[in-house]
Enzyme design. Structure first.
Site, short mmCIF file in Angstrom:
data_model
loop_
_atom_site.label_atom_id
_atom_site.label_comp_id
_atom_site.label_asym_id
_atom_site.label_seq_id
_atom_site.Cartn_x
_atom_site.Cartn_y
_atom_site.Cartn_z
N THR A 73 -31.96 35.35 -47.29
CA THR A 73 -31.65 36.83 -46.13
C THR A 73 -30.31 35.80 -45.59
OG1 THR A 73 -32.30 37.79 -44.87
CG2 THR A 73 -33.23 35.78 -44.94
N ARG A 74 -29.84 36.83 -44.81
CA ARG A 74 -29.00 36.99 -43.80
C ARG A 74 -29.19 38.09 -42.90
NH1 ARG A 74 -24.90 40.33 -47.13
NH2 ARG A 74 -24.48 41.64 -46.07
N HIS A 102 -37.37 42.89 -42.11
CA HIS A 102 -37.62 43.96 -41.91
C HIS A 102 -39.19 43.93 -42.71
CE1 HIS A 102 -35.85 44.33 -38.82
NE2 HIS A 102 -34.91 44.49 -39.05
N HIS A 124 -38.69 44.22 -46.38
CA HIS A 124 -38.52 42.42 -47.35
C HIS A 124 -39.77 41.93 -47.47
CE1 HIS A 124 -34.49 43.02 -44.72
NE2 HIS A 124 -34.42 43.20 -45.75
N ARG A 140 -32.16 45.79 -54.20
CA ARG A 140 -31.02 46.23 -54.20
C ARG A 140 -30.06 45.71 -53.28
NH1 ARG A 140 -30.40 49.49 -49.46
NH2 ARG A 140 -29.53 51.54 -50.57
#
Length: 388
Positions: A199-200, A204, A207, A293
């Site tokens: 992740t960057r 939320h 996720h 996605r």
């Protein structure tokens, strides 16, 4: 034992280029008299990744043969799968200054002490157009990865590295674990299967949902936020880490999940970067890797699920890590819970799914996104950051 637990690193050997003791001292003395180069921010991240074995089996910046093999076939010359070239580039002035030196010292900053010595094995012209089209599928300078690549030098210096010290960081010291250290953490926790999550961004509900779906089938979860160079408009690292910590304190089982920093720079290379991220997480000890996605995407350069489809281009088992594919997830008011197009039969009007732009607008206005989209603790941190 921990070097192969719970999964063998890519190529079979976990590389460690860091020298210690007398060797580090003699290397520093040698480096003081060598011509010096300061890698750019992204290449400095690559140096750190090489040093700790995150890019195993690489032992330095890639040769011309490997460079072209990766661009053309997504493999190293040895036949091992690899998706993105790892090179050290220099400009014409630097190239002239280096001359025919067979060793150069690499420094993290201008005038700083050398942190590594590169044993030069070759120099070659960087084919920027070919690299752009192969890695990024575009040569549009509006693409941040393409722009960063074109801003780099036109010549690549290949060779093996001996590292005196890692680049210094004044943040997240408790979370900066090397691949050897994450593997040892997994061993101590008894995790035989581990899923990695790249992740960057803040995490939320969508996720969180896919992470916990994955956690149902493995022993442990490694949330592995990228903390190298990103776009200027990405959420700052300190803010993101506050969000991760808030979630872990209230919503994740302590014995089943952990956070560690991924020191890579972001390429925004979409499909190719998904493969690169998966291989790196394999080196950190992950047996599984979440691919959602638009993984590592930016703008409209890639199809929504291109980063999942690219895994089909490799032979079964070739990558050695199992990708877990997830569609876009959301809260469904009629289901009264999280779901995805695979599990929810309802229409878009029943789904709480906000765009990044819409969320930023709400946060800037001091509005908390609905709890179906974001945990309130995360929203509060982001609102405070927007106001700062």
């Amino acid at each position: 034992m921990s070097d192969t637990y719970p999964i063998a690193p890519h190529g079979g050997t976990l590389v460690n280029l860091l020298t210690t003791g007398d060797r580090a001292a003699s290397l520093a003395a040698e480096a003081a008299n060598l011509p010096k180069v300061v890698p750019n921010e992204r290449e400095l991240s690559d140096l750190e990744m090489l040093a700790v074995g995150a890019l195993s089996p690489l032992t330095g910046f890639q040769s011309e043969a490997d460079y072209h093999e990766v661009l053309e076939n997504m493999h190293l010359e040895s036949g091992l799968a690899w998706a993105i070239p790892v090179v050290l580039s220099v400009g014409d002035d630097e190239l002239h200054r280096l001359g025919t030196a067979d060793a150069i010292a690499l420094c993290a900053t201008e005038g700083g002490e050398p942190i590594a010595v590169l044993r030069v094995t070759g120099r070659f012209k960087r084919d920027k157009h070919k690299e752009a089209m192969s890695v990024y599928r575009t040569d549009d300078l509006g693409h941040p990865g393409v722009k960063a690549m074109y801003d780099g030098g036109d010549t690549c210096i290949a060779g093996d590295l001996e590292v005196i010290s890692l680049p210094t960081h004044d943040d997240f010291s408790d979370y900066r674990l090397t691949p050897a250290q994450t593997r040892e953490s997994f061993r101590q926790r008894g995790w035989r299967t581990v899923v990695g999550f790249q992740t960057r961004n803040p995490i939320h509900r969508a996720h969180e949902y896919i992470q916990k779906c994955a956690l149902e089938i493995v022993d442990g979860l490694l949330v592995h936020p990228l903390m190298g160079a990103t776009k200027a408009d990405d959420v700052p690292p300190q803010v993101r880490m506050q969000c991760y910590e808030a979630l872990f304190s209230g919503y994740y089982p302590n014995d089943r999940a952990m956070i560690s920093v991924f020191p890579a720079a972001m390429r925004y290379a979409g499909p190719r970067e998904a493969i690169w991220h998966a291989i790196a997480r394999k080196n950190y000890g992950c047996t599984h890797f979440i691919v959602g996605r638009d993984h590592a995407g930016v703008g409209t350069y890639y199809g929504t699920y291109d980063a999942q489809k690219i895994f089909e281009e490799f032979e079964p088992g070739e990558l050695g890590i199992t990708p877990l594919m997830f569609e876009h997830s959301f809260w469904c008011n009629r289901c009264e819970g999280m779901g995805s197009p695979k599990t929810c039969p309802h229409e878009a009007d029943d789904r709480v799914s906000l765009s990044g732009t819409k969320v930023r607008e709400m946060l800037a206005a001091g509005e908390r996104p609905p709890q179906e989209f974001s945990r309130p603790e995360v929203a509060d941190i982001l609102i405070a950051a927007m106001k700062a």
